[in-house]
Design an enzyme around this catalytic site. Sequence first.
Site, PDB file in Angstrom:
ATOM      1  N   ASP A   1       5.898  -5.287   5.769  1.00  9.30           N
ATOM      2  CA  ASP A   1       6.558  -6.569   6.047  1.00  9.30           C
ATOM      3  C   ASP A   1       6.596  -7.500   4.836  1.00  9.30           C
ATOM      4  OD1 ASP A   1       3.826  -6.879   6.248  1.00  9.30           O
ATOM      5  OD2 ASP A   1       3.921  -8.366   7.851  1.00  9.30           O
TER       6      ASP A   1
ATOM      7  N   ASP B   1       0.209   1.587   8.459  1.00  7.81           N
ATOM      8  CA  ASP B   1      -0.319   0.736   9.531  1.00  7.81           C
ATOM      9  C   ASP B   1       0.513   0.745  10.820  1.00  7.81           C
ATOM     10  OD1 ASP B   1      -2.215   0.055   7.657  1.00  7.81           O
ATOM     11  OD2 ASP B   1      -1.188  -1.782   7.043  1.00  7.81           O
TER      12      ASP B   1
ATOM     13  N   ARG C   1       0.767  -4.703  -5.528  1.00  5.72           N
ATOM     14  CA  ARG C   1       0.930  -5.965  -4.809  1.00  5.72           C
ATOM     15  C   ARG C   1       1.177  -6.991  -5.911  1.00  5.72           C
ATOM     16  NH1 ARG C   1      -2.871  -3.456  -1.125  1.00  5.72           N
ATOM     17  NH2 ARG C   1      -1.654  -2.950   0.720  1.00  5.72           N
TER      18      ARG C   1
ATOM     19  N   GLY D   1       0.847  -1.209   0.000  1.00  6.75           N
ATOM     20  CA  GLY D   1       0.000   0.000   0.000  1.00  6.75           C
ATOM     21  C   GLY D   1       0.872   1.245   0.000  1.00  6.75           C
TER      22      GLY D   1
ATOM     23  N   THR E   1       4.500   2.165   5.419  1.00  5.19           N
ATOM     24  CA  THR E   1       3.108   1.715   5.526  1.00  5.19           C
ATOM     25  C   THR E   1       2.404   2.575   6.564  1.00  5.19           C
ATOM     26  OG1 THR E   1       1.650  -0.045   6.358  1.00  5.19           O
ATOM     27  CG2 THR E   1       3.937  -0.165   7.070  1.00  5.19           C
TER      28      THR E   1
HETATM   29  P1  ADP Z   1       3.330  -4.706   2.605  1.00  3.78           P
HETATM   30  O1  ADP Z   1       4.687  -4.638   2.026  1.00  3.78           O
HETATM   31  O2  ADP Z   1       2.735  -3.357   2.828  1.00  3.78           O
HETATM   32  O3  ADP Z   1       3.251  -5.617   3.812  1.00  3.78           O
HETATM   33  P2  ADP Z   1       2.131  -6.809   1.047  1.00  3.78           P
HETATM   34  O4  ADP Z   1       2.052  -7.780   2.166  1.00  3.78           O
HETATM   35  O5  ADP Z   1       0.963  -6.720   0.118  1.00  3.78           O
HETATM   36  O6  ADP Z   1       2.365  -5.312   1.516  1.00  3.78           O
HETATM   37  O7  ADP Z   1       3.440  -7.157   0.215  1.00  3.78           O
HETATM   38  C1  ADP Z   1       3.854  -6.343  -0.867  1.00  3.78           C
HETATM   39  C2  ADP Z   1       4.527  -7.177  -1.893  1.00  3.78           C
HETATM   40  O8  ADP Z   1       5.723  -7.751  -1.357  1.00  3.78           O
HETATM   41  C3  ADP Z   1       3.750  -8.359  -2.389  1.00  3.78           C
HETATM   42  O9  ADP Z   1       2.791  -8.004  -3.352  1.00  3.78           O
HETATM   43  C4  ADP Z   1       4.857  -9.196  -3.012  1.00  3.78           C
HETATM   44  O10 ADP Z   1       5.271  -8.645  -4.242  1.00  3.78           O
HETATM   45  C5  ADP Z   1       5.966  -8.989  -1.996  1.00  3.78           C
HETATM   46  N1  ADP Z   1       5.958 -10.070  -0.995  1.00  3.78           N
HETATM   47  C6  ADP Z   1       5.092 -10.229   0.026  1.00  3.78           C
HETATM   48  N2  ADP Z   1       5.361 -11.349   0.729  1.00  3.78           N
HETATM   49  C7  ADP Z   1       6.415 -11.920   0.125  1.00  3.78           C
HETATM   50  C8  ADP Z   1       7.170 -13.121   0.345  1.00  3.78           C
HETATM   51  N3  ADP Z   1       6.881 -13.953   1.350  1.00  3.78           N
HETATM   52  N4  ADP Z   1       8.187 -13.394  -0.487  1.00  3.78           N
HETATM   53  C9  ADP Z   1       8.485 -12.567  -1.518  1.00  3.78           C
HETATM   54  N5  ADP Z   1       7.809 -11.435  -1.784  1.00  3.78           N
HETATM   55  C10 ADP Z   1       6.799 -11.106  -0.989  1.00  3.78           C
HETATM   56  O1  F6P Z   2      -1.409  -1.575   4.407  1.00  2.00           O
HETATM   57  C1  F6P Z   2      -1.995  -0.332   4.163  1.00  2.00           C
HETATM   58  C2  F6P Z   2      -3.477  -0.473   3.994  1.00  2.00           C
HETATM   59  O2  F6P Z   2      -4.020   0.791   3.689  1.00  2.00           O
HETATM   60  C3  F6P Z   2      -4.212  -1.088   5.170  1.00  2.00           C
HETATM   61  O3  F6P Z   2      -4.441  -0.157   6.205  1.00  2.00           O
HETATM   62  C4  F6P Z   2      -5.465  -1.576   4.502  1.00  2.00           C
HETATM   63  O4  F6P Z   2      -6.011  -2.684   5.204  1.00  2.00           O
HETATM   64  C5  F6P Z   2      -4.969  -2.028   3.159  1.00  2.00           C
HETATM   65  O5  F6P Z   2      -3.764  -1.326   2.907  1.00  2.00           O
HETATM   66  C6  F6P Z   2      -5.930  -1.749   2.028  1.00  2.00           C
HETATM   67  O6  F6P Z   2      -5.408  -2.308   0.888  1.00  2.00           O
HETATM   68  P1  F6P Z   2      -5.933  -2.060  -0.584  1.00  2.00           P
HETATM   69  O7  F6P Z   2      -5.218  -0.865  -1.103  1.00  2.00           O
HETATM   70  O8  F6P Z   2      -5.539  -3.293  -1.309  1.00  2.00           O
HETATM   71  O9  F6P Z   2      -7.401  -1.843  -0.485  1.00  2.00           O
END
Ligand code: ADP
Ligand code: F6P
Length: 350
Positions: free
Chosen positions: A110, A134, A79, A12, A132
């Site tokens: 994360d 969050d 994502r 995000g 983020t």
């Molecule tokens: P955030 O980074 O805010 O936690 P996401 O959990 O959606 O958001 O992760 C963002 C991106 O990071 C994912 O769309 C993917 O490209 C990559 N990612 C997430 N988890 C993994 C993982 N276990 N291994 C490799 N890449 C990952």
């Molecule tokens: O991680 C940031 C965040 O805005 C969260 O607070 C929320 O749950 C999520 O992303 C929303 O994701 P999306 O942009 O996929 O609707």
Amino acid sequence: MIKKIGILTSGGDSPGMNAAVVAVARCAAMYDIKLMGIKRGYNGLLGLSDNPEDDIAELNLETVLDIADQRGTFLRTARCDEFKKPEVQRQAAQTLRELGVDALVVIGGDGSFNGAMRLCELGIPCVTIPGTIDNDLGYTEQTLGFDTAVNVCVEAVRSIRATSRSHDRPSVVQVMGRHAGDIAMRTAMATGAEMVVCPEMEWDTDELAARLNGLIAKGNTRATLVIGENCWHKMKEFDWRKFLNDNGKTIYPGEPLNAERLASILKRKCNGIEARATVIGYTQRGAVPSASDSAFAFEAGHLAVQLLNRGIANQAIGLRHGQVFNMPIADALSMKKHFNRELYDLINKL
Ligand code: ADP
Ligand code: F6P
């Protein structure tokens, strides 16, 4: 010797990501390091666009000169589920090697940090910056965007309270935060909200109604309940559909609980008081970064380049006792987030 680094934003978007990109660009220029902007998170490494410039393009100081206080992320974000596959990670590392990119700065949460760790294992030195709203990373006091998101929520609650006061109506206000209640807690404290519900804690509609009735009895007819999204699974068992159906509000099977329905429940448990609900939503992510987020971005971006330039990689940058610091990404991710139970109880009883 590092000659070229890449930078991407992932997950995000969060206010302050652009400021971090500018800080990295300025610091890279100082060390005479080229900077490549990778677009749409890890997608930019997968060669998906017809025009390669839409995936990866050089960033120079002129390009990023005025983006620090722009909303959103200039590099775009995404994502990218594909990137969780080991063969796709290998292809991405190969792309970086072919482009002569010696190291990477990843700004995200994360999930994005996990992606960076995989690239480190494949020989691409990475440093991560927590981006983020969050604030859900246990190792750092602040993530880029959290302070800005809270400011948006505080402003919203103040406005909502003005109309609530005018009409003698309590309000339910839903904020973001994914599985962390940090935005909810900080917003509640900063606005003097009388009730808060977080995804970390079990909660009970009867207790909320008793608290609200108590406040109303004392003359507070405009109380605010701040709720963190994803709090629903922590609601103490209660057949809310039957309750609402029995009390004049039609709910169909399968309809989920949400802020508006919670307001309807409270109305029916509190002598018909006209509780209203607001979901603040994406305005939290699309705001101009606060001074605190922008200053953190400046320091974090600077430290990221310094580390890479000194050959120190696989590091996550964070804030501890108000100072930027770095630690191994894996250690950072293994640190459990602390939930402040005392403050939570205090908000709900003062
Ligand atoms: P955030 O980074 O805010 O936690 P996401 O959990 O959606 O958001 O992760 C963002 C991106 O990071 C994912 O769309 C993917 O490209 C990559 N990612 C997430 N988890 C993994 C993982 N276990 N291994 C490799 N890449 C990952
Ligand atoms: O991680 C940031 C965040 O805005 C969260 O607070 C929320 O749950 C999520 O992303 C929303 O994701 P999306 O942009 O996929 O609707």
